[in-house]
Design a protein around this motif. Sequence first.
Motif, PDB file in Angstrom:
ATOM      1  N   GLY A   1       0.795  -1.218   0.000  1.00 46.96           N
ATOM      2  CA  GLY A   1       0.000   0.000   0.000  1.00 46.96           C
ATOM      3  C   GLY A   1       0.827   1.266   0.000  1.00 46.96           C
ATOM      4  O   GLY A   1       0.282   2.368   0.105  1.00 46.96           O
ATOM      5  N   GLN A   2       2.152   1.116  -0.103  1.00 46.39           N
ATOM      6  CA  GLN A   2       3.056   2.263  -0.107  1.00 46.39           C
ATOM      7  C   GLN A   2       3.494   2.597  -1.536  1.00 46.39           C
ATOM      8  O   GLN A   2       3.383   1.773  -2.452  1.00 46.39           O
ATOM      9  N   ALA A   3       4.009   3.799  -1.735  1.00 46.67           N
ATOM     10  CA  ALA A   3       4.568   4.178  -3.023  1.00 46.67           C
ATOM     11  C   ALA A   3       5.719   3.252  -3.384  1.00 46.67           C
ATOM     12  O   ALA A   3       6.436   2.743  -2.516  1.00 46.67           O
ATOM     13  N   ALA A   4       5.908   3.034  -4.669  1.00 45.38           N
ATOM     14  CA  ALA A   4       6.994   2.164  -5.127  1.00 45.38           C
ATOM     15  C   ALA A   4       8.341   2.653  -4.629  1.00 45.38           C
ATOM     16  O   ALA A   4       9.216   1.842  -4.285  1.00 45.38           O
ATOM     17  N   SER A   5       8.525   3.973  -4.548  1.00 40.37           N
ATOM     18  CA  SER A   5       9.802   4.520  -4.088  1.00 40.37           C
ATOM     19  C   SER A   5      10.075   4.119  -2.644  1.00 40.37           C
ATOM     20  O   SER A   5      11.228   3.849  -2.260  1.00 40.37           O
ATOM     21  N   VAL A   6       9.015   4.055  -1.824  1.00 42.13           N
ATOM     22  CA  VAL A   6       9.175   3.635  -0.430  1.00 42.13           C
ATOM     23  C   VAL A   6       9.552   2.158  -0.375  1.00 42.13           C
ATOM     24  O   VAL A   6      10.453   1.752   0.374  1.00 42.13           O
ATOM     25  N   GLY A   7       8.896   1.338  -1.169  1.00 47.21           N
ATOM     26  CA  GLY A   7       9.213  -0.077  -1.206  1.00 47.21           C
ATOM     27  C   GLY A   7      10.654  -0.331  -1.609  1.00 47.21           C
ATOM     28  O   GLY A   7      11.336  -1.183  -1.020  1.00 47.21           O
ATOM     29  N   ARG A   8      11.121   0.409  -2.600  1.00 42.69           N
ATOM     30  CA  ARG A   8      12.517   0.245  -3.033  1.00 42.69           C
ATOM     31  C   ARG A   8      13.479   0.575  -1.899  1.00 42.69           C
ATOM     32  O   ARG A   8      14.455  -0.143  -1.658  1.00 42.69           O
ATOM     33  N   GLU A   9      13.212   1.663  -1.205  1.00 39.65           N
ATOM     34  CA  GLU A   9      14.087   2.081  -0.112  1.00 39.65           C
ATOM     35  C   GLU A   9      14.087   1.058   1.016  1.00 39.65           C
ATOM     36  O   GLU A   9      15.150   0.706   1.548  1.00 39.65           O
ATOM     37  N   VAL A  10      12.910   0.565   1.372  1.00 39.54           N
ATOM     38  CA  VAL A  10      12.809  -0.415   2.458  1.00 39.54           C
ATOM     39  C   VAL A  10      13.523  -1.705   2.080  1.00 39.54           C
ATOM     40  O   VAL A  10      14.278  -2.277   2.877  1.00 39.54           O
ATOM     41  N   ALA A  11      13.310  -2.179   0.869  1.00 36.79           N
ATOM     42  CA  ALA A  11      13.951  -3.426   0.434  1.00 36.79           C
ATOM     43  C   ALA A  11      15.471  -3.298   0.455  1.00 36.79           C
ATOM     44  O   ALA A  11      16.176  -4.216   0.902  1.00 36.79           O
ATOM     45  N   ALA A  12      15.981  -2.168  -0.006  1.00 45.61           N
ATOM     46  CA  ALA A  12      17.437  -1.961  -0.006  1.00 45.61           C
ATOM     47  C   ALA A  12      17.982  -1.946   1.418  1.00 45.61           C
ATOM     48  O   ALA A  12      19.065  -2.498   1.696  1.00 45.61           O
ATOM     49  N   HIS A  13      17.249  -1.355   2.357  1.00 46.98           N
ATOM     50  CA  HIS A  13      17.687  -1.334   3.759  1.00 46.98           C
ATOM     51  C   HIS A  13      17.654  -2.736   4.363  1.00 46.98           C
ATOM     52  O   HIS A  13      18.559  -3.118   5.119  1.00 46.98           O
ATOM     53  N   ILE A  14      16.620  -3.486   4.047  1.00 46.94           N
ATOM     54  CA  ILE A  14      16.527  -4.853   4.557  1.00 46.94           C
ATOM     55  C   ILE A  14      17.711  -5.678   4.063  1.00 46.94           C
ATOM     56  O   ILE A  14      18.317  -6.449   4.819  1.00 46.94           O
ATOM     57  N   GLU A  15      18.046  -5.515   2.812  1.00 43.57           N
ATOM     58  CA  GLU A  15      19.221  -6.197   2.265  1.00 43.57           C
ATOM     59  C   GLU A  15      20.489  -5.784   3.002  1.00 43.57           C
ATOM     60  O   GLU A  15      21.329  -6.628   3.368  1.00 43.57           O
ATOM     61  N   SER A  16      20.654  -4.486   3.260  1.00 41.00           N
ATOM     62  CA  SER A  16      21.869  -3.996   3.910  1.00 41.00           C
ATOM     63  C   SER A  16      21.996  -4.484   5.349  1.00 41.00           C
ATOM     64  O   SER A  16      23.107  -4.589   5.879  1.00 41.00           O
ATOM     65  N   LEU A  17      20.856  -4.810   5.982  1.00 40.62           N
ATOM     66  CA  LEU A  17      20.877  -5.303   7.361  1.00 40.62           C
ATOM     67  C   LEU A  17      21.245  -6.778   7.443  1.00 40.62           C
ATOM     68  O   LEU A  17      21.460  -7.301   8.545  1.00 40.62           O
ATOM     69  N   GLY A  18      21.267  -7.464   6.321  1.00 37.77           N
ATOM     70  CA  GLY A  18      21.703  -8.850   6.300  1.00 37.77           C
ATOM     71  C   GLY A  18      20.616  -9.897   6.284  1.00 37.77           C
ATOM     72  O   GLY A  18      20.913 -11.099   6.359  1.00 37.77           O
TER      73      GLY A  18
END
Length: 304
Positions: free
Chosen positions: A26-43
Motif C-alpha cells: 500500500g506504499q509508493a513504489a519509491s518507499v518499497g525500493r528504499e525499504v527493500a534496499a535497507h533490509i538487504e543492507s541489514l543482512g
Amino acid sequence: MTDAGEAEALKRRLGRVGVWNSTLSGQAASVGREVAAHIESLGYGALWIGETPTGKEVLTHASILLGATHRLTVATGIANIWARDAVATANGANTLAEASGGRFVLGLGVSHAPTVSARGHDYRRPFAAMNAYLDAMDAAEYGGPLPEPPPRLLAALRPRMLELAARRAQGAHPYFVTPDHTARAREVLGAGPVLAPEQTVVLDTDPERARGIARRFMALYLGLPNYANNLRDLGWSEEDVSGGGSDALVDAIVVWGEPDTVIGRVREHLDAGADHVCVQPLADTPRGLLEHLRVLASAGLVAA
C-alpha cells in the motif's frame, strides 16, 4: 517428490532469517525500493510480500523490489491462485526468476473463502483447486530464456496441503503458526523440503500494550476458518480462539518483548525443524518497520 538438490539450494538462498510484510503493497513504489534496499543492507536473507485485494499485484510488486536490490531474495507470501490463471503465474514467475538472476521464490496459496468469493470464484474444494492449478502451471509452455525455473512453496497449514507441498513444490510457507506447528509440519514434510514459517513480532515489553497490538493484528486471522481450525487441531480450545484470543494464544502466535525474546522464539522454530523463519514486526510506518529490523539485526537475529 521434492528434488533434494533444489530444496537445499533454496535453503542456502533464503538463509536462516527473513522478513515478512504486507503493508508495503500500500506504499509508493519509491518507499518499497528504499525499504527493500535497507533490509538487504541489514543482512536479512529474504523479503516475503503478502498479496491483498486492495494492494499492489504481487508479481509486479516483486519486480519493483527485485529491481531495488542485488542479493536479497524476494518471495511471494503468498500469490493467490484465484487472482490470476496458472499460465500467467508460471510465465510471470519465470520472467522474474530470469531477470533477477534466480532471486525470486513463488509462494502460492488458496487464500480464504471471503476473498475468493469476492472475486467470483467457488471455494468449496480448495485442495483440488491447488492440485489442478499446479497441473496447469507444469503444463504451461514458456518461450523466454530461463536459466533456472523459480522454486515454489505452498502456503500450507494442515497435513493434506503439507503433503502436497512436499510432493509438488520445494516445501511449505506456513503463516500464523507456533513452534509446535513447525514441529508437526516438519514431521509431515519429511527431512528434505523447505519449511519457512512466519513469526509475528512486537518489540514492546509492556504486557498490556504488547498484547493489545497483537490482538488487533490477530482479529482478522482468528475470524478465518483456515487459521482457527488449524489452531484447534493444535489443541487450542474454543475459549482460546474466541474473543480476540486468550493471553496464552496471543503469546504463542505473536512474540513480544526484548530483542533477545524474539531471537529465542526464532530459535524455537529453527530447533523444531524450520529452515528459514520470516519475522513480521508490527510497525505503523515503513520507518518504524526498519527501526524494528535494525534493532533485531543489531541484537543478532540475522545470525540466529
